[in-house]
Design a protein around this motif. Structure first.
Motif, PDB file in Angstrom:
ATOM      1  N   ALA A   1      40.589   4.135  13.089  1.00  5.49           N
ATOM      2  CA  ALA A   1      39.701   4.054  14.263  1.00  5.49           C
ATOM      3  C   ALA A   1      40.278   3.037  15.238  1.00  5.49           C
ATOM      4  CB  ALA A   1      38.294   3.652  13.833  1.00  5.49           C
ATOM      5  N   ILE A   2      40.680   3.526  16.398  1.00  7.94           N
ATOM      6  CA  ILE A   2      41.269   2.644  17.422  1.00  7.94           C
ATOM      7  C   ILE A   2      40.290   2.585  18.584  1.00  7.94           C
ATOM      8  CG2 ILE A   2      43.233   2.313  18.983  1.00  7.94           C
ATOM      9  CD1 ILE A   2      44.898   3.974  16.978  1.00  7.94           C
ATOM     10  N   ILE A   3      39.850   1.380  18.906  1.00 11.61           N
ATOM     11  CA  ILE A   3      38.809   1.269  19.931  1.00 11.61           C
ATOM     12  C   ILE A   3      39.261   0.371  21.078  1.00 11.61           C
ATOM     13  CG2 ILE A   3      36.950   1.769  18.318  1.00 11.61           C
ATOM     14  CD1 ILE A   3      36.258  -1.162  18.224  1.00 11.61           C
ATOM     15  N   THR A   4      38.534   0.483  22.164  1.00 11.30           N
ATOM     16  CA  THR A   4      38.880  -0.295  23.347  1.00 11.30           C
ATOM     17  C   THR A   4      37.919  -1.466  23.537  1.00 11.30           C
ATOM     18  OG1 THR A   4      39.353  -0.174  25.690  1.00 11.30           O
ATOM     19  CG2 THR A   4      37.622   1.272  24.893  1.00 11.30           C
ATOM     20  N   TRP A   5      38.016  -2.105  24.679  1.00  6.51           N
ATOM     21  CA  TRP A   5      37.385  -3.408  24.859  1.00  6.51           C
ATOM     22  C   TRP A   5      36.062  -3.373  25.596  1.00  6.51           C
ATOM     23  CZ3 TRP A   5      36.650  -3.682  29.962  1.00  6.51           C
ATOM     24  CH2 TRP A   5      37.513  -2.947  30.772  1.00  6.51           C
ATOM     25  N   ASN A   6      35.679  -2.236  26.194  1.00  3.66           N
ATOM     26  CA  ASN A   6      34.540  -2.337  27.122  1.00  3.66           C
ATOM     27  C   ASN A   6      33.196  -2.386  26.403  1.00  3.66           C
ATOM     28  OD1 ASN A   6      34.544   0.364  26.400  1.00  3.66           O
ATOM     29  ND2 ASN A   6      33.750   1.024  28.377  1.00  3.66           N
ATOM     30  N   ALA A   7      33.099  -1.785  25.227  1.00  4.23           N
ATOM     31  CA  ALA A   7      31.842  -1.815  24.477  1.00  4.23           C
ATOM     32  C   ALA A   7      32.191  -1.751  22.987  1.00  4.23           C
ATOM     33  CB  ALA A   7      30.967  -0.636  24.882  1.00  4.23           C
TER      34      ALA A   7
ATOM     35  N   GLY B   1      44.970  -6.561  16.609  1.00  2.22           N
ATOM     36  CA  GLY B   1      46.332  -6.401  17.107  1.00  2.22           C
ATOM     37  C   GLY B   1      46.348  -5.585  18.380  1.00  2.22           C
ATOM     38  N   GLY B   2      47.538  -5.247  18.814  1.00  4.60           N
ATOM     39  CA  GLY B   2      47.698  -4.523  20.065  1.00  4.60           C
ATOM     40  C   GLY B   2      48.267  -3.135  19.854  1.00  4.60           C
ATOM     41  N   ALA B   3      49.089  -2.707  20.806  1.00  2.99           N
ATOM     42  CA  ALA B   3      49.625  -1.342  20.783  1.00  2.99           C
ATOM     43  C   ALA B   3      50.447  -1.075  19.514  1.00  2.99           C
ATOM     44  CB  ALA B   3      50.475  -1.111  22.027  1.00  2.99           C
TER      45      ALA B   3
ATOM     46  N   LEU C   1      49.120   2.455  12.825  1.00  4.84           N
ATOM     47  CA  LEU C   1      47.978   3.120  12.180  1.00  4.84           C
ATOM     48  C   LEU C   1      48.073   4.641  12.357  1.00  4.84           C
ATOM     49  CD1 LEU C   1      45.384   2.341  10.661  1.00  4.84           C
ATOM     50  CD2 LEU C   1      44.218   2.151  12.875  1.00  4.84           C
ATOM     51  N   VAL C   2      48.408   5.059  13.550  1.00 10.38           N
ATOM     52  CA  VAL C   2      48.506   6.507  13.810  1.00 10.38           C
ATOM     53  C   VAL C   2      49.614   7.127  12.960  1.00 10.38           C
ATOM     54  CG1 VAL C   2      48.970   8.251  15.590  1.00 10.38           C
ATOM     55  CG2 VAL C   2      47.629   6.220  16.168  1.00 10.38           C
ATOM     56  N   GLU C   3      50.732   6.396  12.841  1.00  6.45           N
ATOM     57  CA  GLU C   3      51.893   6.932  12.111  1.00  6.45           C
ATOM     58  C   GLU C   3      51.687   6.976  10.607  1.00  6.45           C
ATOM     59  OE1 GLU C   3      55.358   4.560  13.055  1.00  6.45           O
ATOM     60  OE2 GLU C   3      55.086   5.070  15.164  1.00  6.45           O
TER      61      GLU C   3
ATOM     62  N   PHE D   1      39.970   7.898  18.308  1.00  7.48           N
ATOM     63  CA  PHE D   1      40.469   6.980  19.343  1.00  7.48           C
ATOM     64  C   PHE D   1      39.518   6.916  20.532  1.00  7.48           C
ATOM     65  CE2 PHE D   1      42.895   6.637  23.390  1.00  7.48           C
ATOM     66  CZ  PHE D   1      43.325   5.326  23.260  1.00  7.48           C
ATOM     67  N   THR D   2      39.228   5.730  20.992  1.00  5.23           N
ATOM     68  CA  THR D   2      38.538   5.539  22.264  1.00  5.23           C
ATOM     69  C   THR D   2      39.418   4.674  23.145  1.00  5.23           C
ATOM     70  OG1 THR D   2      36.362   5.707  21.236  1.00  5.23           O
ATOM     71  CG2 THR D   2      36.450   4.656  23.389  1.00  5.23           C
ATOM     72  N   GLY D   3      39.789   5.188  24.301  1.00  7.61           N
ATOM     73  CA  GLY D   3      40.659   4.445  25.206  1.00  7.61           C
ATOM     74  C   GLY D   3      41.106   5.328  26.351  1.00  7.61           C
TER      75      GLY D   3
ATOM     76  N   GLU E   1      46.633   7.594  28.923  1.00 10.87           N
ATOM     77  CA  GLU E   1      48.065   7.322  28.674  1.00 10.87           C
ATOM     78  C   GLU E   1      48.301   7.034  27.189  1.00 10.87           C
ATOM     79  OE1 GLU E   1      50.468   7.946  30.641  1.00 10.87           O
ATOM     80  OE2 GLU E   1      48.970   8.507  32.122  1.00 10.87           O
ATOM     81  N   THR E   2      47.449   6.195  26.627  1.00 12.18           N
ATOM     82  CA  THR E   2      47.572   5.881  25.194  1.00 12.18           C
ATOM     83  C   THR E   2      47.287   7.136  24.368  1.00 12.18           C
ATOM     84  OG1 THR E   2      46.779   3.678  25.703  1.00 12.18           O
ATOM     85  CG2 THR E   2      46.817   4.293  23.393  1.00 12.18           C
ATOM     86  N   ALA E   3      46.309   7.901  24.797  1.00 12.77           N
ATOM     87  CA  ALA E   3      45.955   9.128  24.062  1.00 12.77           C
ATOM     88  C   ALA E   3      47.141  10.077  23.985  1.00 12.77           C
ATOM     89  CB  ALA E   3      44.780   9.815  24.741  1.00 12.77           C
TER      90      ALA E   3
ATOM     91  N   LEU F   1      39.550  12.302  20.462  1.00 11.10           N
ATOM     92  CA  LEU F   1      39.867  11.498  21.646  1.00 11.10           C
ATOM     93  C   LEU F   1      38.639  11.316  22.537  1.00 11.10           C
ATOM     94  CD1 LEU F   1      43.229  13.246  22.643  1.00 11.10           C
ATOM     95  CD2 LEU F   1      42.985  11.081  21.398  1.00 11.10           C
ATOM     96  N   GLU F   2      38.208  10.073  22.685  1.00 10.12           N
ATOM     97  CA  GLU F   2      37.125   9.741  23.627  1.00 10.12           C
ATOM     98  C   GLU F   2      37.769   8.952  24.753  1.00 10.12           C
ATOM     99  OE1 GLU F   2      34.160  10.805  23.559  1.00 10.12           O
ATOM    100  OE2 GLU F   2      33.765  11.397  21.497  1.00 10.12           O
ATOM    101  N   LEU F   3      38.011   9.606  25.889  1.00  6.13           N
ATOM    102  CA  LEU F   3      38.829   9.000  26.944  1.00  6.13           C
ATOM    103  C   LEU F   3      37.989   8.697  28.192  1.00  6.13           C
ATOM    104  CD1 LEU F   3      41.931  11.318  26.452  1.00  6.13           C
ATOM    105  CD2 LEU F   3      41.284   9.265  25.182  1.00  6.13           C
ATOM    106  N   GLY F   4      38.661   8.584  29.288  1.00  2.00           N
ATOM    107  CA  GLY F   4      37.987   8.135  30.507  1.00  2.00           C
ATOM    108  C   GLY F   4      37.344   9.252  31.293  1.00  2.00           C
TER     109      GLY F   4
ATOM    110  N   GLY G   1      36.745  15.393  32.551  1.00  4.21           N
ATOM    111  CA  GLY G   1      35.558  16.217  32.312  1.00  4.21           C
ATOM    112  C   GLY G   1      34.611  15.529  31.336  1.00  4.21           C
ATOM    113  N   LEU G   2      34.175  14.322  31.703  1.00  8.40           N
ATOM    114  CA  LEU G   2      33.313  13.603  30.761  1.00  8.40           C
ATOM    115  C   LEU G   2      31.832  13.827  31.072  1.00  8.40           C
ATOM    116  CD1 LEU G   2      33.403  11.905  28.259  1.00  8.40           C
ATOM    117  CD2 LEU G   2      33.614   9.845  29.644  1.00  8.40           C
ATOM    118  N   SER G   3      31.369  13.306  32.219  1.00  6.57           N
ATOM    119  CA  SER G   3      29.934  13.383  32.520  1.00  6.57           C
ATOM    120  C   SER G   3      29.726  13.993  33.898  1.00  6.57           C
ATOM    121  CB  SER G   3      29.314  11.981  32.502  1.00  6.57           C
ATOM    122  OG  SER G   3      29.582  11.368  31.258  1.00  6.57           O
TER     123      SER G   3
ATOM    124  N   PRO H   1      25.538  15.178  20.953  1.00  3.51           N
ATOM    125  CA  PRO H   1      26.938  14.751  20.937  1.00  3.51           C
ATOM    126  C   PRO H   1      27.392  14.225  22.289  1.00  3.51           C
ATOM    127  CG  PRO H   1      26.784  17.141  21.045  1.00  3.51           C
ATOM    128  CD  PRO H   1      25.383  16.653  20.884  1.00  3.51           C
ATOM    129  N   PHE H   2      28.323  13.282  22.241  1.00  2.75           N
ATOM    130  CA  PHE H   2      28.947  12.747  23.446  1.00  2.75           C
ATOM    131  C   PHE H   2      30.449  12.968  23.328  1.00  2.75           C
ATOM    132  CE2 PHE H   2      31.125   9.160  25.547  1.00  2.75           C
ATOM    133  CZ  PHE H   2      30.708   9.394  26.838  1.00  2.75           C
ATOM    134  N   GLY H   3      31.059  13.497  24.375  1.00  4.66           N
ATOM    135  CA  GLY H   3      32.505  13.704  24.356  1.00  4.66           C
ATOM    136  C   GLY H   3      32.912  14.486  25.583  1.00  4.66           C
TER     137      GLY H   3
END
Ligand code: NAD
Length: 488
Positions: free
Chosen positions: A154-160, A213-215, A221-223, A232-234, A237-239, A255-258, A418-420, A456-458
Motif C-alpha cells: 500500500a503506497i499512499i500520499t501526503w494529503n490525507a 521512505g520515498g520513491a 515494494l512494487v518490484e 496506490f494513491t498518488g 506520473e508515479t502511477a 490506482l487512486e489518482l488525481g 475522470g474522478l468526480s 465505491p470511490f475511484g
C-alpha cells in the motif's frame, strides 16, 4: 531554517513484524508547513528494509488468513474504537503532518474510524464465493472461491494519510491479506499512532508493517515478488512507473489518482448553495489539496458574473492562517515545492489569457514563514490551457463559461481525468441525462454528500482504476478461483 525537532511528536520509525526500528538507510527532515521549521526526522527505508517488511508480512499471512473471520472483524472493530479514543492525538498529528486545519483534521479522524468499522463489519460476512452449478449432468458441482492475495503493498500520499490508511488497510485485512504500507515521507506522523493502535487492537505482528521512505522504497515494494497486489494513491506520473514495473510480472495494481473535476452550475440552480460548495471545496477542504475537488468551475453564461461574485465573496471571507487555530479555514500547502508549482501554474495561466479574479500570490506578513498561498480564482480560462487540463493541487479555481447543456458536458469531459463530477441544477431530467454522460467515477448532484463508506470511490482515465469503499473496495483484495468437482 531551524533544524530543531520537537519532543511532542512521535519518533518516526519503521514497523517490521514485531520490530520498531529507528534507523534506515537515509533520513528525511520533516518540515512543519505552517512554520517552515524542521520538526521531525524520518528514516528512509531502502530495498533491504522493504524486503524485511515484506518477508514479515508474508510470514504472518498464513496465520492471518486462517484466523477466524469473526476474530479478524473484532480486531478491526477494536481498532476503530481506538482511533476514535485517540481523536485528539490524531488531530494534532494531522495538523503537524501536512498543515491540515484543525476542524478538517478532526473530522477526518471520525471519518477514518467509520471506514475501519465498516470493513471490520464485513470480515465475517465476506462475499466469499457462489455456487455456479448444482448437481447436474454427470454430477458435476461447481463454485467459486474468493481468496486473499497475500501481501498487499500500500503506497499512499501526503494529503490525507489517515484517510488513505483507513480506505485501504481495513478492507485488505478483513479479506485476510497482510499489508506493508509505504507512507509519504512528507507525512509519517499519524501513521505512527495508527501502527501503535493496530498493535493494541490485537492484530498480530507482521500483519501490518510500515516502511517510511520515498520513491526508492515505493519502487522496491512494487518490484518485490512476494507483494501480490499494489494499492496506490498518488499522482499519474508515479502511477505510470508503478504500472510499468507491475506489468513485468502482471501484478494487479489499484490506482487512486488525481482529478480535474468539473463543477457545472446551471442558471436554474440554487446559486447560494452552489457558491458555498464551490468555495468550500476549492479552498477550504485541505486548502485545495484534494484529489476529488471541483477545481474547474463551469458556469452558464446568463449567471456567470453574478455567480462568480458570490464565490469570490465567500472565498474572501475565509480566514487563512495557523492550522492550529480552530477558526482557520485555509491552512498552508504542504511544502515549498508546492508553492513553487502553484506560483508557476498561476503565472502560466495568465500568460495563456486567464483573468485573475482574486488571490494569485503567496501569503505575506505573518504568513510569510509558512507555505501559504492565497485562495485564487482565475476566470476566462482557455479549456485547452494547462490550467484547465492539469491538476494544480492547491487553492486555485479555474472558471469557464458555457451556454448550453451540450457545451457543459463537452467541457466537463474535456480532460484526461475522470474522478468526480459536480452538477447544480433544479431540473431533475437534466441531472439524470448529465449524470449518464459524465465520464467520471462519481457524480454529485446539488451538493449531496458522497464521501461515504458504503459506495465505491475511484476514477477512470488518468484518475486511475479500481475502487475504495463499498463491497467493490473489498473485492479488490480477493482473487477468484473457479472450482468444479467430478465423480472420479
Ligand atoms: P506521488 O505520486 O508523487 O507520490 C505518492 C506516493 O508514491 C508517495 O508515497 C511517494 O513516495 C511514492 N512514490 C514516488 N515515486 C514512486 C515510485 N517510482 N514507485 C513507487 N512509489 C513511488 O503523489 P503526490 O504528489 O505525493 O500526491 C498527489 C497526488 O495524489 C495528486 O495527483 C492527487 O490527486 C492524488 N491523490 C489521489 C487520491 C485518490 O484517492 N484518488 C487521494 C489523494 C491524493
Amino acid at each position: 531554517m531551524s533544524t530543531e525537532t520537537t519532543d511532542a511528536l512521535p519518533a518516526v520509525t519503521l514497523r517490521i513484524g514485531s520490530e520498531i526500528r529507528t534507523h534506515a538507510q537515509g533520513v528525511h527532515e520533516h518540515v512543519n508547513p505552517a512554520t517552515g521549521q524542521v520538526d521531525a526526522r524520518v528514516p528512509m527505508a531502502g530495498p533491504a528494509e522493504v524486503d524485511e517488511a515484506v518477508q514479515a508480512a508474508h510470514l504472518a499471512f498464513a496465520t492471518w488468513k486462517a484466523t477466524p473471520a469473526a476474530e479478524r472483524g473484532r480486531a478491526l472493530l477494536k481498532l476503530a474504537e481506538l482511533v476514535e479514543a485517540h481523536v485528539d492525538e490524531f488531530t494534532e498529528l494531522g495538523i503537524a503532518d501536512n498543515g491540515t486545519p484543525r476542524t478538517t483534521a478532526r473530522l477526518s479522524v471520525d471519518a477514518a474510524a467509520t471506514w475501519i468499522r465498516y470493513y471490520g463489519g464485513w470480515a465475517d460476512k465476506l462475499p466469499l464465493g457462489r455456487i455456479s452449478s448444482t448437481v447436474g449432468a454427470g454430477g458435476v458441482f461447481g463454485h467459486t472461491l474468493r481468496q486473499p492475495y497475500g501481501v498487499i503493498g500500500a503506497i499512499i500520499t501526503w494529503n490525507a494519510p489517515l484517510m488513505s490508511l483507513a480506505m485501504k488497510v481495513p478492507a485488505a485485512l478483513a479479506a485476510g491479506n497482510t499489508v506493508v504500507v509505504k507512507p509519504s515521507e512528507l507525512t509519517p506522523l499519524g501513521v505512527m499512532l495508527f501502527a501503535d493502535l493496530v498493535h493494541e487492537a490485537g492484530i498480530p505482528d507482521g500483519v501490518f508493517n510500515v516502511v517510511t521512505g520515498g520513491a526508492d522504497a515505493g519502487a522496491a515494494l512494487v518490484e518485490h515478488p512476494l507483494v501480490k497486489k499494489v494499492s496506490f494513491t498518488g499522482g499519474p506520473e508515479t502511477a505510470r512507473k508503478i504500472t510499468a514495473t507491475a506489468a513485468q510480472t502482471f501484478k494487479p495494481v489499484l490506482l487512486e489518482l488525481g482529478g480535474k473535476s468539473a463543477n457545472i452550475v446551471f442558471e436554474d440552480a440554487d446559486l447560494d448553495a452552489a457558491a458555498q460548495q464551490a468555495a468550500v471545496m476549492a479552498f477550504a477542504i485541505m486548502t485545495g489539496q484534494g484529489c476529488a475537488m471541483p477545481t474547474r468551475l463551469l458556469v452558464q453564461d446568463s449567471i456567470h458574473d453574478e455567480f462568480l461574485a458570490k464565490v469570490a465573496a465567500i472565498a474572501g471571507s475565509f480566514s487563512i492562517g495557523d492550522p492550529q487555530d480552530p477558526s482557520t479555514i485555509c491552512g498552508p500547502v504542504v511544502n515549498q515545492a508546492a508553492i513553487d508549482r502553484i506560483e508557476a501554474m498561476v503565472a502560466r495561466a495568465q500568460d495563456d489569457g486567464a483573468r485573475l479574479v482574486m488571490g494569485g500570490s503567496r501569503g505575506d506578513g505573518e504568513l510569510a514563514e509558512g507555505f501559504y498561498y492565497l485562495p485564487t480564482i482565475l476566470a476566462d480560462v482557455d479549456p485547452a490551457s494547462e490550467l484547465a487540463q492539469k491538476e494544480v493541487f492547491g487553492p486555485v479555481l479555474a472558471v469557464m463559461r458555457f451556454s448550453d447543456e451540450a457545451e457543459a458536458v463537452a467541457l466537463a469531459n474535456g480532460t484526461d481525468y475522470g474522478l468526480s463530477g459536480y452538477l447544480w441544477t433544479a431540473d431533475a431530467r437534466r441531472a439524470i441525462r448529465i449524470t449518464e454522460e459524465l465520464e467520471t467515477g462519481e457524480v454529485i448532484v446539488n451538493g449531496a454528500p458522497n464521501a461515504v463508506t458504503e459506495r465505491p470511490f475511484g476514477g477512470i482515465g488518468h484518475s486511475g482504476n479500481g475502487n475504495e469503499g463499498g463491497v467493490e473496495g473489498l473485492e479488490e483484495f480477493f482473487w477468484t478461483k473457479s472450482v468444479a468437482y467430478g465423480n472420479g
